[in-house]
Design a protein around this motif. Structure first.
Motif, PDB file in Angstrom:
ATOM      1  N   ARG A   1       0.857  -1.189   0.000  1.00 17.19           N
ATOM      2  CA  ARG A   1       0.000   0.000   0.000  1.00 17.19           C
ATOM      3  C   ARG A   1       0.889   1.234   0.000  1.00 17.19           C
ATOM      4  N   ILE A   2       0.663   2.112  -0.975  1.00 17.00           N
ATOM      5  CA  ILE A   2       1.400   3.372  -1.068  1.00 17.00           C
ATOM      6  C   ILE A   2       0.366   4.483  -1.137  1.00 17.00           C
ATOM      7  N   GLU A   3       0.487   5.460  -0.242  1.00 15.12           N
ATOM      8  CA  GLU A   3      -0.524   6.506  -0.142  1.00 15.12           C
ATOM      9  C   GLU A   3       0.055   7.871  -0.476  1.00 15.12           C
ATOM     10  N   ASN A   4      -0.748   8.675  -1.205  1.00 13.71           N
ATOM     11  CA  ASN A   4      -0.442  10.090  -1.366  1.00 13.71           C
ATOM     12  C   ASN A   4      -1.690  10.856  -0.935  1.00 13.71           C
ATOM     13  N   GLY A   5      -1.783  12.109  -1.226  1.00 15.17           N
ATOM     14  CA  GLY A   5      -2.915  12.902  -0.765  1.00 15.17           C
ATOM     15  C   GLY A   5      -4.256  12.514  -1.334  1.00 15.17           C
ATOM     16  N   LYS A   6      -4.295  11.982  -2.545  1.00 12.14           N
ATOM     17  CA  LYS A   6      -5.558  11.687  -3.208  1.00 12.14           C
ATOM     18  C   LYS A   6      -5.922  10.207  -3.227  1.00 12.14           C
ATOM     19  N   ALA A   7      -4.932   9.348  -3.101  1.00 13.11           N
ATOM     20  CA  ALA A   7      -5.214   7.925  -3.273  1.00 13.11           C
ATOM     21  C   ALA A   7      -4.298   7.044  -2.437  1.00 13.11           C
ATOM     22  N   ALA A   8      -4.801   5.856  -2.165  1.00 10.44           N
ATOM     23  CA  ALA A   8      -3.982   4.781  -1.619  1.00 10.44           C
ATOM     24  C   ALA A   8      -3.903   3.742  -2.734  1.00 10.44           C
TER      25      ALA A   8
ATOM     26  N   GLY B   1       4.729   6.794  -8.120  1.00 10.29           N
ATOM     27  CA  GLY B   1       5.784   7.665  -7.628  1.00 10.29           C
ATOM     28  C   GLY B   1       6.959   7.823  -8.566  1.00 10.29           C
ATOM     29  N   HIS B   2       6.803   7.434  -9.819  1.00 12.56           N
ATOM     30  CA  HIS B   2       7.914   7.507 -10.762  1.00 12.56           C
ATOM     31  C   HIS B   2       7.857   8.727 -11.672  1.00 12.56           C
ATOM     32  N   GLY B   3       6.797   9.490 -11.602  1.00 16.22           N
ATOM     33  CA  GLY B   3       6.666  10.661 -12.460  1.00 16.22           C
ATOM     34  C   GLY B   3       6.778  11.952 -11.675  1.00 16.22           C
ATOM     35  N   GLU B   4       6.678  13.044 -12.388  1.00 23.20           N
ATOM     36  CA  GLU B   4       6.727  14.351 -11.743  1.00 23.20           C
ATOM     37  C   GLU B   4       5.411  14.684 -11.045  1.00 23.20           C
ATOM     38  N   LYS B   5       4.302  14.143 -11.571  1.00 26.47           N
ATOM     39  CA  LYS B   5       2.990  14.393 -10.986  1.00 26.47           C
ATOM     40  C   LYS B   5       2.589  13.206 -10.126  1.00 26.47           C
ATOM     41  N   GLU B   6       1.819  13.471  -9.063  1.00 24.24           N
ATOM     42  CA  GLU B   6       1.380  12.366  -8.211  1.00 24.24           C
ATOM     43  C   GLU B   6       0.093  11.744  -8.749  1.00 24.24           C
ATOM     44  N   CYS B   7      -0.212  10.586  -8.247  1.00 26.02           N
ATOM     45  CA  CYS B   7      -1.402   9.845  -8.641  1.00 26.02           C
ATOM     46  C   CYS B   7      -2.645  10.711  -8.413  1.00 26.02           C
ATOM     47  N   THR B   8      -3.521  10.749  -9.414  1.00 28.22           N
ATOM     48  CA  THR B   8      -4.748  11.526  -9.320  1.00 28.22           C
ATOM     49  C   THR B   8      -5.954  10.670  -8.942  1.00 28.22           C
ATOM     50  N   ALA B   9      -5.744   9.411  -8.714  1.00 26.09           N
ATOM     51  CA  ALA B   9      -6.802   8.460  -8.353  1.00 26.09           C
ATOM     52  C   ALA B   9      -7.837   8.306  -9.456  1.00 26.09           C
ATOM     53  N   CYS B  10      -7.395   8.350 -10.713  1.00 28.71           N
ATOM     54  CA  CYS B  10      -8.318   8.210 -11.845  1.00 28.71           C
ATOM     55  C   CYS B  10      -8.785   6.773 -12.024  1.00 28.71           C
ATOM     56  N   THR B  11      -8.074   5.819 -11.504  1.00 31.64           N
ATOM     57  CA  THR B  11      -8.335   4.369 -11.525  1.00 31.64           C
ATOM     58  C   THR B  11      -8.168   3.719 -12.899  1.00 31.64           C
ATOM     59  N   ILE B  12      -7.579   4.404 -13.851  1.00 32.10           N
ATOM     60  CA  ILE B  12      -7.358   3.796 -15.163  1.00 32.10           C
ATOM     61  C   ILE B  12      -6.456   2.566 -15.044  1.00 32.10           C
ATOM     62  N   CYS B  13      -5.434   2.637 -14.208  1.00 35.13           N
ATOM     63  CA  CYS B  13      -4.541   1.486 -14.031  1.00 35.13           C
ATOM     64  C   CYS B  13      -5.305   0.274 -13.510  1.00 35.13           C
TER      65      CYS B  13
END
Length: 85
Positions: free
Chosen positions: A7-14, A54-66
């Motif tokens: 589990r990896i969490e940022n401000g918008k998504a886990a 965490g590999h890009g310049e922008k953080e995960c937006t929680a779009c759930t496409i992945c």
């Protein structure tokens, strides 16, 4: 059922990755609209690298496409509610 996950969490998504299900196809990396996913050091089911955010310049937006494109259901994105005081 394989319950071992990372589990990896940022401000918008886990972001939850289940390495025991990930075959390392890379579809999620290819489809991430913010180029946030990349290969991790954790090996997946066939001994191939699994993915992590965490590999890009922008953080995960929680779009759930992945999560949607993963053919093995190895990704779960939990949208987090904004914490307001």
């Amino acid at each position: 059922m394989n319950t071992n996950y990372i589990r990896i969490e940022n401000g918008k998504a886990a972001f939850h990755i289940f390495p025991g299900l990930c075959k390392g196809c890379g579809l999620c990396i290819e489809k991430c609209p913010v180029n946030n996913l990349g290969w991790s050091q954790v090996l997946g089911v066939y001994g191939t690298p699994s993915v992590e955010p965490g590999h890009g310049e922008k953080e995960c937006t929680a779009c759930t496409i992945c999560e949607i494109v993963c053919p093995d259901c190895a990704i779960y994105v939990e949208k987090l509610k904004n914490k307001q005081n």
